[in-house]
Design an enzyme around this catalytic site. Structure first.
Site: not given
Ligand code: GDP
Ligand code: MN
Length: 396
Positions: A118, A206
Site C-alpha cells: 500500500y 492512493e
C-alpha cells in the site's frame, strides 16, 4: 475532484510511474478488441476486467474479475457494464457501471512470489506537509490494517523546501522488505509517484495495491486520485477528466448556479450566507431535534434570483420537511433579502414545506415586518433560539 482508476493511471504513466496497462471499453465488443490489442502490446494471455466507478472495494463487490480467454472477456465485460455495483464504499443501490478497464494480468507466475503493498501520498493537515503513507499489507482494506495492526503502517513526511529526498525513497523500499532489483524499482516508483502528486496539484494519490511482480517489477495496479478543485483552473487537462455521472446530481446543478451546496441525509433544508453561519445553523437544527438535509452557502448576494435558485435546489431533495433560512445582513441588507424570499416564494407558486426565516443585521426589523405582512406561509424569527424553537415546532 475524484478520478476514475484509468484516468489516475494515465496521470501516473505521464510522470513515468509504471502501471498495469489497460484500455477502457464501453461494451463487450470493445472489451474483446481491447484485450486483443493488449495481448499484442504486452504479450499477456489473461486479462482483468475492472469496473470504472468512483468507489473503492470493487473487487469485493464483484467489479474486478479475471478473464482467461476472449470468451470470458466478452462474458465478464458484458455482465459488469450496466450493472449496479455495490461495494463496501457505495450506497445500498450501488453505482451504475458505464465502462470497464480491460487490463493486462500482472500476477503471472515467475522467479519469485508476487507481493502487494500500500502506498499513498496525501497532505498531513496537522503539520502542513505532504506525507507518504505505506504498508506491507497492501491489497486489502487499509482501514482494517490501521485498526488491527497500526504498527504495519509507516509514514514519511516531506519537507517542502527540499522535496522528497533520495534517502527517504530508499528507506521506504527498505521498510517494505525489498532488495535487489525490486528495491531499486521501488525507489524509482516512489520518487515518480511523489512528483506526479505534486505536479498534478492532487490532494490524494492512493495506490492499493502496488504490486511487486514475480519478475521484480514494481507497478501501480490500482489508482485512486483526487485533484484539488482549487487548482483545476490551471490544470485544464485534468479538469476535462471530470465525470459528472459519478457525482451527486443536485450538487452538480447547485455548482453550476454558483451555490456552495453539499447534500446531507437529514430533513431540514437550510439556506445560509457564510460557511461559518452555515455550520452554526446545522448545529442549531440538530439541537432542535432535526437533521440538516444540506449545507448551503448562498454567499454574499442573497437577491431574489439567488434565493429562488437555492429554494429550487433544496426542494429537489424529497426528504426535506422544513426549510430554515438564516441570513446575516451585513453587506446585504435584511429587507432586500426578505423581499428576495417573498419574490422567490411568489414566483415558485406553492411550496409545501414550512419555512422559517431568521434575518439579523442591518434593517432586520423592516425585514421581519415584510415577512409577517407578506401573507405567505413563512414564519419569521429574530433570535437564534427563536428560530430553533420554530423548527422544533414544525417538525413535531
Ligand atoms: P478495488 O477492489 O476497487 O480496490 O480494485 P483493485 O484495482 O485494487 O483490484 C482488486 C484486486 O483485484 C486486487 O487487490 C488484486 O488482488 C486483484 N487484481 C488486480 N489486477 C489483477 C491482475 O492483473 N491479476 C489478478 N490475478 N488479480 C488482479
Ligand atoms: Mn484497490
Amino acid at each position: 475532484m475524484n478520478l476514475h482508476e484509468y484516468q489516475g493511471k494515465e496521470i501516473l504513466a505521464s510522470f513515468g510511474v509504471r502501471i498495469q496497462r489497460g484500455i477502457v471499453a464501453h461494451n463487450a465488443q470493445e472489451a474483446v478488441a481491447a484485450a486483443k490489442q493488449l495481448t499484442e502490446e504486452t504479450g499477456t494471455g489473461w486479462h482483468v476486467i475492472k469496473a470504472q466507478v468512483h468507489a473503492g472495494g470493487r473487487g469485493k463487490g464483484g467489479g474486478v474479475k479475471l478473464a482467461k480467454n476472449l470468451n470470458e472477456v466478452e462474458e465478464i465485460a458484458g455482465s459488469i457494464i450496466g450493472m449496479n455495483l455495490v461495494t463496501p464504499q457505495t450506497s445500498a443501490e450501488g453505482k451504475k457501471v458505464h465502462q470497464v478497464l480491460v487490463a493486462e494480468d500482472v500476477y503471472y507466475p515467475g522467479e519469485s512470489e508476487t507481493s502487494e503493498f500500500y502506498v499513498s501520498v496525501l497532505l498531513n493537515r496537522a503539520t502542513g506537509r505532504n506525507m507518504i503513507m505505506y504498508s506491507t499489507e497492501g491489497g486489502m482494506d487499509i482501514e482494517e490494517v490501521a485498526e488491527k495492526t497500526p504498527h504495519l503502517i509507516y509514514t514519511e513526511e516531506i519537507d517542502p523546501s527540499t522535496g522528497l529526498l533520495a534517502f527517504q525513497a530508499r528507506k521506504i523500499a527498505f521498510n517494505l522488505g525489498l532488495s535487489g532489483l525490486a528495491f531499486k524499482e521501488m525507489t524509482k516508483f516512489v520518487a515518480s509517484l511523489y512528483k506526479a502528486y505534486v505536479e498534478s496539484d492532487s490532494s490524494m494519490f492512493e495506490i492499493n495495491p502496488v504490486l511487486k511482480t514475480s519478475d521484480n517489477k514494481i507497478m501501480a495496479v490500482d489508482a485512486k486520485v483526487s485533484i484539488d478543485d482549487n487548482a483545476l483552473y490551471r490544470r485544464k487537462q485534468y479538469a476535462e477528466m471530470r465525470d459528472l455521472r459519478e457525482e451527486n446530481p443536485i450538487e452538480v446543478e447547485a455548482g453550476a448556479l454558483g451555490l456552495n451546496y453539499v447534500d446531507l441525509d437529514g430533513n431540514v433544508g437550510c439556506m445560509v450566507n457564510g460557511a461559518g453561519l452555515a455550520m452554526a445553523t446545522m448545529d442549531l437544527i440538530k439541537q432542535a431535534g432535526g437533521e440538516p438535509a444540506n449545507f448551503l452557502d448562498v454567499g454574499g448576494t442573497a437577491d431574489a434570483a439567488r434565493v429562488e435558485a437555492a429554494f429550487k435546489i433544496i426542494l429537489k431533495d424529497p426528504a426535506v420537511k422544513a426549510i430554515l433560512i438564516n441570513i446575516f445582513g451585513g453587506i446585504v441588507r435584511c429587507d432586500r433579502v426578505a423581499q428576495g424570499v417573498i419574490d422567490a416564494y411568489k414566483n415558485m407558486g406553492t411550496i409545501n414545506v414550512p419555512i422559517i426565516v431568521r434575518l439579523q443585521g442591518t434593517n432586520a426589523d423592516i425585514a421581519k415586518e415584510l415577512i409577517d405582512n407578506s401573507g405567505l406561509d413563512v414564519q419569521s424569527a429574530v433570535e437564534f433560539q427563536e428560530a430553533a424553537d420554530k423548527v422544533k415546532a414544525v417538525l413535531a
